[in-house]
Design an enzyme around this catalytic site. Sequence first.
Site, PDB file in Angstrom:
ATOM      1  N   SER A 113       0.839  -1.375   0.125  1.00 51.54           N
ATOM      2  CA  SER A 113       0.625  -0.112  -0.103  1.00 51.54           C
ATOM      3  C   SER A 113       0.595   1.248   0.100  1.00 51.54           C
ATOM      4  O   SER A 113       1.484   1.961  -0.748  1.00 51.54           O
ATOM      5  CB  SER A 113      -1.155   0.197   0.991  1.00 51.54           C
ATOM      6  OG  SER A 113      -1.126   0.549   0.946  1.00 51.54           O
ATOM      7  N   HIS A 114       0.035   1.625   0.888  1.00 48.02           N
ATOM      8  CA  HIS A 114       1.151   2.898   1.787  1.00 48.02           C
ATOM      9  C   HIS A 114       2.753   3.406   1.579  1.00 48.02           C
ATOM     10  O   HIS A 114       3.409   4.559   1.651  1.00 48.02           O
ATOM     11  CB  HIS A 114       0.553   4.317   2.273  1.00 48.02           C
ATOM     12  CG  HIS A 114       0.004   3.255   3.328  1.00 48.02           C
ATOM     13  ND1 HIS A 114      -0.686   3.117   3.277  1.00 48.02           N
ATOM     14  CD2 HIS A 114       0.870   4.214   4.648  1.00 48.02           C
ATOM     15  CE1 HIS A 114      -1.014   2.032   4.784  1.00 48.02           C
ATOM     16  NE2 HIS A 114      -0.439   2.965   5.358  1.00 48.02           N
ATOM     17  N   ASP A 277      -2.222   6.396  -3.885  1.00 51.58           N
ATOM     18  CA  ASP A 277      -0.968   5.712  -2.894  1.00 51.58           C
ATOM     19  C   ASP A 277      -0.576   5.025  -4.092  1.00 51.58           C
ATOM     20  O   ASP A 277      -1.330   4.798  -5.093  1.00 51.58           O
ATOM     21  CB  ASP A 277      -1.232   5.708  -1.175  1.00 51.58           C
ATOM     22  CG  ASP A 277      -2.584   4.282  -1.243  1.00 51.58           C
ATOM     23  OD1 ASP A 277      -2.805   3.981  -2.667  1.00 51.58           O
ATOM     24  OD2 ASP A 277      -2.570   2.908  -0.380  1.00 51.58           O
ATOM     25  N   ASP A 279      -1.332   1.720  -3.948  1.00 51.54           N
ATOM     26  CA  ASP A 279      -1.977   0.615  -4.476  1.00 51.54           C
ATOM     27  C   ASP A 279      -3.401   1.143  -5.375  1.00 51.54           C
ATOM     28  O   ASP A 279      -3.812   0.826  -5.616  1.00 51.54           O
ATOM     29  CB  ASP A 279      -2.088  -0.286  -4.297  1.00 51.54           C
ATOM     30  CG  ASP A 279      -3.046   0.002  -2.338  1.00 51.54           C
ATOM     31  OD1 ASP A 279      -2.622   1.075  -2.020  1.00 51.54           O
ATOM     32  OD2 ASP A 279      -3.290  -1.495  -1.914  1.00 51.54           O
ATOM     33  N   ASP A 281      -5.640   2.732  -3.740  1.00 50.36           N
ATOM     34  CA  ASP A 281      -6.791   2.527  -2.745  1.00 50.36           C
ATOM     35  C   ASP A 281      -7.147   3.649  -1.672  1.00 50.36           C
ATOM     36  O   ASP A 281      -8.439   4.252  -1.719  1.00 50.36           O
ATOM     37  CB  ASP A 281      -6.966   0.985  -1.831  1.00 50.36           C
ATOM     38  CG  ASP A 281      -5.577   1.183  -0.849  1.00 50.36           C
ATOM     39  OD1 ASP A 281      -5.334   2.000  -0.909  1.00 50.36           O
ATOM     40  OD2 ASP A 281      -5.813  -0.169  -0.196  1.00 50.36           O
ATOM     41  N   ARG A 282      -6.711   4.449  -1.740  1.00 54.21           N
ATOM     42  CA  ARG A 282      -5.991   5.435  -0.683  1.00 54.21           C
ATOM     43  C   ARG A 282      -6.676   7.223  -1.582  1.00 54.21           C
ATOM     44  O   ARG A 282      -6.312   6.964  -2.841  1.00 54.21           O
ATOM     45  CB  ARG A 282      -4.773   6.268   0.374  1.00 54.21           C
ATOM     46  CG  ARG A 282      -5.075   4.662   0.777  1.00 54.21           C
ATOM     47  CD  ARG A 282      -4.110   5.360   2.600  1.00 54.21           C
ATOM     48  NE  ARG A 282      -3.475   4.554   3.256  1.00 54.21           N
ATOM     49  CZ  ARG A 282      -3.475   4.920   4.690  1.00 54.21           C
ATOM     50  NH1 ARG A 282      -2.963   5.441   4.479  1.00 54.21           N
ATOM     51  NH2 ARG A 282      -3.200   3.842   4.912  1.00 54.21           N
ATOM     52  N   THR A 344     -11.237  -0.619  12.044  1.00 55.72           N
ATOM     53  CA  THR A 344     -10.196  -1.043  11.418  1.00 55.72           C
ATOM     54  C   THR A 344      -9.768  -1.211  10.333  1.00 55.72           C
ATOM     55  O   THR A 344      -9.904  -2.839  10.918  1.00 55.72           O
ATOM     56  CB  THR A 344      -9.371  -0.190  11.937  1.00 55.72           C
ATOM     57  OG1 THR A 344      -9.244   0.974  12.600  1.00 55.72           O
ATOM     58  CG2 THR A 344      -7.652  -0.119  10.586  1.00 55.72           C
ATOM     59  N   SER A 365      -7.925   7.402   7.751  1.00 55.17           N
ATOM     60  CA  SER A 365      -7.226   6.833   6.716  1.00 55.17           C
ATOM     61  C   SER A 365      -7.110   7.049   5.589  1.00 55.17           C
ATOM     62  O   SER A 365      -6.146   6.740   4.499  1.00 55.17           O
ATOM     63  CB  SER A 365      -6.414   5.628   7.276  1.00 55.17           C
ATOM     64  OG  SER A 365      -7.490   4.961   6.493  1.00 55.17           O
ATOM     65  N   LYS A 376     -11.103   0.325  -1.134  1.00 55.00           N
ATOM     66  CA  LYS A 376     -11.417   1.614  -1.137  1.00 55.00           C
ATOM     67  C   LYS A 376     -10.788   1.525  -2.509  1.00 55.00           C
ATOM     68  O   LYS A 376      -9.804   1.041  -2.963  1.00 55.00           O
ATOM     69  CB  LYS A 376     -11.412   2.180  -0.162  1.00 55.00           C
ATOM     70  CG  LYS A 376      -9.387   1.963   0.416  1.00 55.00           C
ATOM     71  CD  LYS A 376      -8.487   1.806   1.823  1.00 55.00           C
ATOM     72  CE  LYS A 376      -7.492   1.571   1.980  1.00 55.00           C
ATOM     73  NZ  LYS A 376      -7.040   0.751   2.707  1.00 55.00           N
TER      74      LYS A 376
HETATM   75  C1  G1P Z   1      -3.960   1.501   7.596  1.00 58.80           C
HETATM   76  C2  G1P Z   1      -5.036   3.045   8.564  1.00 58.80           C
HETATM   77  C3  G1P Z   1      -6.995   1.751   7.827  1.00 58.80           C
HETATM   78  C4  G1P Z   1      -6.618   1.102   6.906  1.00 58.80           C
HETATM   79  C5  G1P Z   1      -5.062   0.266   6.558  1.00 58.80           C
HETATM   80  C6  G1P Z   1      -4.553  -0.006   5.232  1.00 58.80           C
HETATM   81  O1  G1P Z   1      -3.876   0.253   9.103  1.00 58.80           O
HETATM   82  O2  G1P Z   1      -4.920   3.157   9.892  1.00 58.80           O
HETATM   83  O3  G1P Z   1      -7.195   2.634   8.548  1.00 58.80           O
HETATM   84  O4  G1P Z   1      -7.029   0.258   6.886  1.00 58.80           O
HETATM   85  O5  G1P Z   1      -3.959   1.039   6.628  1.00 58.80           O
HETATM   86  O6  G1P Z   1      -4.011   0.865   3.825  1.00 58.80           O
HETATM   87  P1  G1P Z   1      -2.545   0.648  10.644  1.00 58.80           P
HETATM   88  O7  G1P Z   1      -1.662   0.834  10.476  1.00 58.80           O
HETATM   89  O8  G1P Z   1      -4.085   1.390  11.504  1.00 58.80           O
HETATM   90  O9  G1P Z   1      -3.884  -0.600  10.985  1.00 58.80           O
HETATM   91 ZN    ZN Z   2      -3.114   1.451  -0.031  1.00 60.11          ZN
END
Ligand code: G1P
Ligand code: ZN
Length: 543
Positions: A113-114, A277, A279, A281-282, A344, A365, A376
């Site tokens: 992801s990010h 981000d 991948d 999705d954000r 979450t 997030s 997302k």
């Molecule tokens: C974080 C974000 C959460 C999101 C996840 C994946 O997870 O807080 O909302 O779904 O990344 O993108 P966390 O690191 O808080 O468990």
């Molecule tokens: Zn992502």
Amino acid sequence: MPIKTIETQPFPDQKPGTSGLRKRVAHYQQLHYVENYVQSIFDVLEGTDGQTLVMGGDGRFFNKEAIQTAMKIAAAHGFGRVIVGQNGLLSTPAASHLIRHNKAFGGLVFSASHNPGGPDGDFGIKYNISNGGPAPERITNAVFARSKEITSFRITEEPDVDLSSVGTQKLDDMTVEVVDPVADYADLMQTLFDFAALHGLFASGFRMKFDAMYAITGPYAKAILEGMLGAPEGTVINALPLPDFGGGHPDPNLVYAKDLFDELMAPDAPDFGAASDGDGDRNLIIGRNRFVTPSDSLALLAANAHHAPGYAKGITGIARSMPTSAAADRVAEKLGIEMHETPTGWKFFGNLLDAGRVTICGEESAGTGSDHVREKDGLWAVLLWLNILAARKQGVDEIVREHWKTYGRNYYTRHDYEEIETAKAEAVMEHLRTQLGELPGQNFGSLTVAAADDFSYLDPIDGSLAEHQGLRVIFADGSRIVVRLSGTGTVGATLRLYIERYVGPDGDHDVETQEALSELIGLTSELTNIHRLTGRDAPTVIT
Ligand code: G1P
Ligand code: ZN
């Protein structure tokens, strides 16, 4: 080519987190680490013979190698077909769509992801089920259990598949279909949004900047915004996905997308700025001189979704993760629709979406999405915003202000303390947890605690219970403090403090966020004792 059974030793740490199994690249590069994990996933799935899997990732370092290994294990396991994005690329929402569109058995998404990429960055593998969404805990727990006892995996000895061009090939008996990563996703977007109106918006001189952060949304945003909607070339910046994201941190927030933010706050700013981000999705949404918090964006999108053709009939309900501000709750109340508060992670929205109980979901997030996929979706949020701007013929700032005048404003911030020693982070949680019982009724300055608990969620669809999902202190005026441990980090522990205060429609909506929340921020430090227990005097990231 023969299929080989290879002996292996289990790894003790293949426990999927909030969103798949994320580790440092070097960790993933250990002998058989990928093989063990992928085999463990396949081992817990039933009825995979001849079935279709979707595979693709965000193009980060190690994506290519991992995907080849996974395809070879899939072939050995008896899957009939793998649909894979060209060059191994697929955004997370596009992967979700392909699973649904092709009625696939499931899919593997290769991404962290990010999190930063490159040889020293992070990597991840996530299994998604046939509805296109992340596997629920029932499956991820079984995968973890299996990974602790695995003694062998099966793999074909065929050479790597050429993923560089679209077309169909064979890997042993399994068909490998290499597809254009963008085409089906772009078709889906056309069913949801008024592309003619969006074309008209750009034709009228509307100026936008989309920062793809050298990550996966580059090709998607270029094709849709510049290609189909006629936005001028250069609207999409940093569009070429790079294995290390250009050395950046592909998280679209005010820290890592600061240049975009500064540009939108400048006197000659474009009308609209957005970013996504690693991948895809954000999303980050910034209007000229107006940053929109993800929690507000969720509320605004829900309140205005009917402006887009795909949602013209209205939405059935809204879901948000627990730490996300309650701004959307007020919209749901006004619309008279269901509102759900989940733990979450996107996986908790899947059942509600499948059951038709909710249409729009979101997390603080920077994640928003709808029932069009089961992830997302960053570009979806951007297109919905554009559709709303085109339909309402107003700017972002004006729309946000009108929203606050109608519903009030939920001032909101998240303070992250990253890479803390695990024991210290747990001590902070424990410190607050032991006070939960005695907090209700206590007064702190102008604030009275109404309730305090360790959040648990009973899924209304399948009856599963998720416990220990974050500590909540809720005040009589609707203000909240939430503290939880991140489930996506790869080194040490990350503590997230979420702080929120509600100001009604007639209140002051123009206070700087950290200032508006200063009393609660101070109280959070006091209740968690975070500074003394961690030795840190300030958060690493404030969003
Ligand atoms: C974080 C974000 C959460 C999101 C996840 C994946 O997870 O807080 O909302 O779904 O990344 O993108 P966390 O690191 O808080 O468990
Ligand atoms: Zn992502």
